[in-house]
Design a protein around this motif. Sequence first.
Motif, PDB file in Angstrom:
ATOM      1  N   ALA A  89      49.688  43.031  39.045  1.00 26.37           N
ATOM      2  CA  ALA A  89      49.010  41.749  38.830  1.00 26.37           C
ATOM      3  C   ALA A  89      47.524  41.978  38.583  1.00 26.37           C
ATOM      4  CB  ALA A  89      49.204  40.846  40.044  1.00 26.37           C
ATOM      5  N   PHE A  90      46.956  42.961  39.305  1.00 24.97           N
ATOM      6  CA  PHE A  90      45.517  43.234  39.175  1.00 24.97           C
ATOM      7  C   PHE A  90      45.337  44.737  38.922  1.00 24.97           C
ATOM      8  CE2 PHE A  90      46.130  39.754  42.258  1.00 24.97           C
ATOM      9  CZ  PHE A  90      45.558  38.727  41.524  1.00 24.97           C
ATOM     10  N   PRO A  91      45.582  45.176  37.690  1.00 28.91           N
ATOM     11  CA  PRO A  91      45.566  46.615  37.415  1.00 28.91           C
ATOM     12  C   PRO A  91      44.203  47.241  37.703  1.00 28.91           C
ATOM     13  CG  PRO A  91      46.369  45.342  35.520  1.00 28.91           C
ATOM     14  CD  PRO A  91      45.851  44.369  36.510  1.00 28.91           C
ATOM     15  N   ASN A  92      44.242  48.452  38.221  1.00 26.85           N
ATOM     16  CA  ASN A  92      43.044  49.243  38.526  1.00 26.85           C
ATOM     17  C   ASN A  92      42.137  48.618  39.574  1.00 26.85           C
ATOM     18  OD1 ASN A  92      43.861  51.059  36.507  1.00 26.85           O
ATOM     19  ND2 ASN A  92      42.965  49.694  34.968  1.00 26.85           N
ATOM     20  N   ARG A  93      42.649  47.698  40.351  1.00 25.09           N
ATOM     21  CA  ARG A  93      41.852  47.109  41.423  1.00 25.09           C
ATOM     22  C   ARG A  93      42.636  47.242  42.727  1.00 25.09           C
ATOM     23  NH1 ARG A  93      38.719  43.196  38.668  1.00 25.09           N
ATOM     24  NH2 ARG A  93      37.355  43.030  40.475  1.00 25.09           N
ATOM     25  N   ASN A  94      41.897  47.305  43.832  1.00 25.86           N
ATOM     26  CA  ASN A  94      42.570  47.220  45.129  1.00 25.86           C
ATOM     27  C   ASN A  94      42.599  45.761  45.552  1.00 25.86           C
ATOM     28  OD1 ASN A  94      42.906  49.999  45.537  1.00 25.86           O
ATOM     29  ND2 ASN A  94      40.721  50.158  46.059  1.00 25.86           N
ATOM     30  N   GLY A 148      42.869  21.844  38.213  1.00 24.52           N
ATOM     31  CA  GLY A 148      42.079  20.875  37.468  1.00 24.52           C
ATOM     32  C   GLY A 148      40.720  21.343  36.983  1.00 24.52           C
ATOM     33  N   TYR A 149      40.101  20.441  36.230  1.00 23.97           N
ATOM     34  CA  TYR A 149      38.695  20.507  35.832  1.00 23.97           C
ATOM     35  C   TYR A 149      37.971  19.371  36.548  1.00 23.97           C
ATOM     36  CZ  TYR A 149      39.380  23.345  31.561  1.00 23.97           C
ATOM     37  OH  TYR A 149      39.638  24.325  30.663  1.00 23.97           O
ATOM     38  N   LYS A 150      36.678  19.425  36.538  1.00 28.17           N
ATOM     39  CA  LYS A 150      35.825  18.333  37.036  1.00 28.17           C
ATOM     40  C   LYS A 150      36.277  17.865  38.431  1.00 28.17           C
ATOM     41  CE  LYS A 150      36.244  15.858  33.115  1.00 28.17           C
ATOM     42  NZ  LYS A 150      36.004  14.834  32.109  1.00 28.17           N
ATOM     43  N   GLU A 151      36.393  16.544  38.630  1.00 30.45           N
ATOM     44  CA  GLU A 151      36.699  16.060  39.980  1.00 30.45           C
ATOM     45  C   GLU A 151      38.172  16.222  40.348  1.00 30.45           C
ATOM     46  OE1 GLU A 151      34.984  12.487  41.340  1.00 30.45           O
ATOM     47  OE2 GLU A 151      32.982  13.087  40.732  1.00 30.45           O
ATOM     48  N   SER A 152      38.933  16.874  39.495  1.00 34.59           N
ATOM     49  CA  SER A 152      40.324  17.173  39.870  1.00 34.59           C
ATOM     50  C   SER A 152      40.418  18.479  40.649  1.00 34.59           C
ATOM     51  CB  SER A 152      41.212  17.248  38.633  1.00 34.59           C
ATOM     52  OG  SER A 152      41.342  15.975  38.054  1.00 34.59           O
ATOM     53  N   GLY A 153      39.266  19.125  40.866  1.00 39.02           N
ATOM     54  CA  GLY A 153      39.269  20.305  41.727  1.00 39.02           C
ATOM     55  C   GLY A 153      39.084  21.604  40.980  1.00 39.02           C
ATOM     56  N   PHE A 154      39.298  22.721  41.719  1.00 39.08           N
ATOM     57  CA  PHE A 154      39.163  24.032  41.093  1.00 39.08           C
ATOM     58  C   PHE A 154      40.076  25.037  41.785  1.00 39.08           C
ATOM     59  CE2 PHE A 154      35.610  23.124  43.942  1.00 39.08           C
ATOM     60  CZ  PHE A 154      35.844  24.051  44.942  1.00 39.08           C
ATOM     61  N   GLY A 155      40.304  26.119  41.071  1.00 40.12           N
ATOM     62  CA  GLY A 155      41.275  27.105  41.556  1.00 40.12           C
ATOM     63  C   GLY A 155      42.622  26.755  40.964  1.00 40.12           C
ATOM     64  N   ARG A 156      43.492  27.748  40.868  1.00 38.14           N
ATOM     65  CA  ARG A 156      44.812  27.504  40.287  1.00 38.14           C
ATOM     66  C   ARG A 156      45.893  27.872  41.301  1.00 38.14           C
ATOM     67  NH1 ARG A 156      42.180  24.845  37.672  1.00 38.14           N
ATOM     68  NH2 ARG A 156      41.752  24.853  35.450  1.00 38.14           N
ATOM     69  N   GLU A 157      46.964  27.072  41.278  1.00 36.62           N
ATOM     70  CA  GLU A 157      48.127  27.412  42.090  1.00 36.62           C
ATOM     71  C   GLU A 157      49.288  27.648  41.145  1.00 36.62           C
ATOM     72  OE1 GLU A 157      47.651  25.514  46.415  1.00 36.62           O
ATOM     73  OE2 GLU A 157      48.172  24.041  44.894  1.00 36.62           O
ATOM     74  N   GLY A 158      50.184  28.552  41.518  1.00 38.70           N
ATOM     75  CA  GLY A 158      51.311  28.871  40.646  1.00 38.70           C
ATOM     76  C   GLY A 158      50.954  30.033  39.744  1.00 38.70           C
ATOM     77  N   GLY A 159      51.991  30.774  39.361  1.00 33.86           N
ATOM     78  CA  GLY A 159      51.816  31.891  38.432  1.00 33.86           C
ATOM     79  C   GLY A 159      50.973  33.011  39.010  1.00 33.86           C
ATOM     80  N   LEU A 160      50.649  33.931  38.126  1.00 38.94           N
ATOM     81  CA  LEU A 160      49.797  35.059  38.485  1.00 38.94           C
ATOM     82  C   LEU A 160      48.453  34.559  39.007  1.00 38.94           C
ATOM     83  CD1 LEU A 160      49.335  38.088  38.267  1.00 38.94           C
ATOM     84  CD2 LEU A 160      48.830  37.774  35.861  1.00 38.94           C
ATOM     85  N   HIS A 161      47.932  33.501  38.364  1.00 34.02           N
ATOM     86  CA  HIS A 161      46.634  32.952  38.770  1.00 34.02           C
ATOM     87  C   HIS A 161      46.645  32.487  40.218  1.00 34.02           C
ATOM     88  CE1 HIS A 161      46.811  32.605  34.441  1.00 34.02           C
ATOM     89  NE2 HIS A 161      45.509  32.495  34.408  1.00 34.02           N
ATOM     90  N   GLY A 162      47.800  32.073  40.703  1.00 32.64           N
ATOM     91  CA  GLY A 162      47.918  31.544  42.059  1.00 32.64           C
ATOM     92  C   GLY A 162      47.776  32.617  43.130  1.00 32.64           C
ATOM     93  N   LEU A 163      47.818  33.895  42.732  1.00 31.66           N
ATOM     94  CA  LEU A 163      47.618  34.981  43.709  1.00 31.66           C
ATOM     95  C   LEU A 163      46.129  35.176  44.002  1.00 31.66           C
ATOM     96  CD1 LEU A 163      50.005  37.609  42.054  1.00 31.66           C
ATOM     97  CD2 LEU A 163      50.405  36.529  44.283  1.00 31.66           C
TER      98      LEU A 163
END
Length: 499
Positions: A161-166, A476-491
Motif C-alpha cells: 500500500a505504501f511502497p518503500n515506506r515504513n 468531502g471537500y469544504k465543510e463536508s470534512g477532510f480525510g478519506r475512508e474506504g479503499g487504500l486511501h482509508g489506511l
Amino acid sequence: MPATKKKNVKKSNTIKLKFDTSWNYAPAPESKSAATIKKQYDLFINGEWVKPLSHKYFDTSDPANEEKLSEVAEANAADVDRAVKAARNAYEKVWKKMPAKERAKYIFRIARMVQERARELAIIESMDGGKPIRESRDFDIPTAANHFFYYAGWADKLDYAFPNRNTNPLGVAGQIIPWNFPLLMAAWKIAPALATGNTVVLKPAETTPLTALKLAEIIQESGLPEGVVNIVSGGGATGAAIVNHPDINKIAFTGSTEVGKLIQKSIAGTNKKITLELGGKAANIIFEDAPIDQAVEGVINGVYFNQGHVCCAGSRLYIQESVAPELIRKLRDRIETLIVGDPLDKNTDIGAINSKQQLDTIRRYLKIGKEEGYEMYESSCPLPAKGYWCRPTIFTDVAQSARIAQEEIFGPVLAILTFRTDDEVIQKANNTPYGLSAGVWTDKGSKIFNLTKRMRAGVIWANTFNKFDPSSPFGGYKESGFGREGGLHGLLPYVNLSH
Ligand code: NAP
Ligand code: MG
C-alpha cells in the motif's frame, strides 16, 4: 407491483396526487424472532461487559412504533478513561507487536461472523433505526462485512500500500459515529484501524446503539485480544470525553458539520490526528440527453434511500430546462408509488424517520420551503398511526439561494432547480458550503469527464447514484470534512509513514 397511480389532476396551479390503495401487496414483515435484544446493555471494555461508573442507562426505541427496545449504559468521562486505558494497554502489550498476518485472521473472523449473523443484524438495524429491511439486509450489513473483509486483506500488505515506506500505527483511535448507517459506520471505522495495528474506543449514536453492541458480542466471540476494541455507548458528552481524552492519538468522526467544528476546536494544539466526515447537499445534474427513465430511478434512489438520512443524498436536483416538465411529471408520479411504512416489511421503500427530533427538523424545513413560496408535492400515501413518518416530498422551481437548496435537511425531501448551460450548472452545483458528493446524468462520456473535473465534490457518480464499495474512497471537500475512508486511501489516516 406497488400501489398503482392515478392520473394527476390539475386544479388551479396545484397538482394533487392520488394514492390508489386498491391494488397493493399484502404485508410481508420479517419476523422479529430472529433478533435477540437484551433488556439491558453494559459497556464493552477490555473484552468484558462492565457496569457504567456513571450508574446511568438510557432507552433506545423503535422509531416505527415508539416502543422501547432496550436500555443502554451511558458512559461518562471516567468510563471513557477506563476504555482508553484498556485500549492503550492492548496496543502496547499485544496488538502493535502482533504479526500483521495474525491481526488479519481476527479481522477476517469478524467479517465472517457478521455474515453469519447478517439476518439478525439486519432486523435489529431496522428496528433500532427505522430503515427498511430491504436496505439493512441487502446493503448495510453485507457492506459492513465487506469492509472487514477488504481491510483484513490489507493488514499484511501495508508494504504494498505504501511502497518503500515504513508504516507505524498511531496508537489508540477514538471513533464517533452517527445514526444513519450504524453498523456500516462502525465497520468503516474499526476495520482500517485494526488492519493498521491501532486499537479502538468507539461510541455509537444515542438513538442507534444496538448493532454496535451486537458487534461487541461478535468481537468477544471472535477471541480478539481484550481491549483491542472497546465500545462505549452514550450521548454527546460521551463523544466529547473521547475527543478530550489526552491519551487518544486519533479522532475519526462522522456526523454533523456543527459538531465536527466543535471537535476541531477542542483538539487544536494537541498532537491528535483527525478525520472528519460531515454533512452534504449533493447536486444531482440531469442533462437533456440523459436516459430519462433511468435518471428518474437514480434520483429516487439518490434522495429517498434510507429516508434521505444520507450525508451524500442527491437532495438538490438540477434539470436542464428543456426536459424539466417531463422529468418533474415522472418524478411526481414515481413518488406516488413509493411505499412508506413498516421498516420490517420487505415491500417498504421508505421506513421510519430515525427520531422525533429528526422529524421535527424535517418538518421545520418543509415549513420553510412553503413559506419561501415554492410549489410542494407530497405523496398522498397513508402513514401508520404511531411512530415518526414523513411522506416523500418534492419542491419545484426552487431558487439557488433558498434555504431548502442550501441547507442539509436529512429527510425525504427533494429541491428541484433548472439550468440552461454547463457553466451555469457547475457554478450553481459548487455554490454551497458543502462538497461531499454529486451526480451527473448524460449520454456523453466527454461531458462527464469535463464536468466532474470542475466540480468540488469528493464523490461524483455518473449515470447512477449512491453506489458504494469498500475499495473506493469516500470523503468531502469544504465543510463536508477532510480525510478519506474506504479503499487504500482509508489506511492513510491510521498510519505514520517513515523511510
Ligand atoms: P451529530 O449530532 O454530529 O452526531 C454524530 C455523533 O457525534 C453522534 O454519535 C453524537 O452522539 C456525537 N456527538 C454529539 N455531540 C458531540 C460532541 N460535542 N462531541 C463529540 N461527539 C458528539 O450528527 P447527527 O445529527 O447524529 O448525524 C447526522 C449528520 O451526520 C448529518 O449532518 C450527516 O450529513 C452527517 N453524516 C456524514 C457522513 C459522512 O460520511 N460524511 C455520514 C453519515 C452522516 P449522539 O448521537 O449520542 O448525540
Ligand atoms: Mg433506536
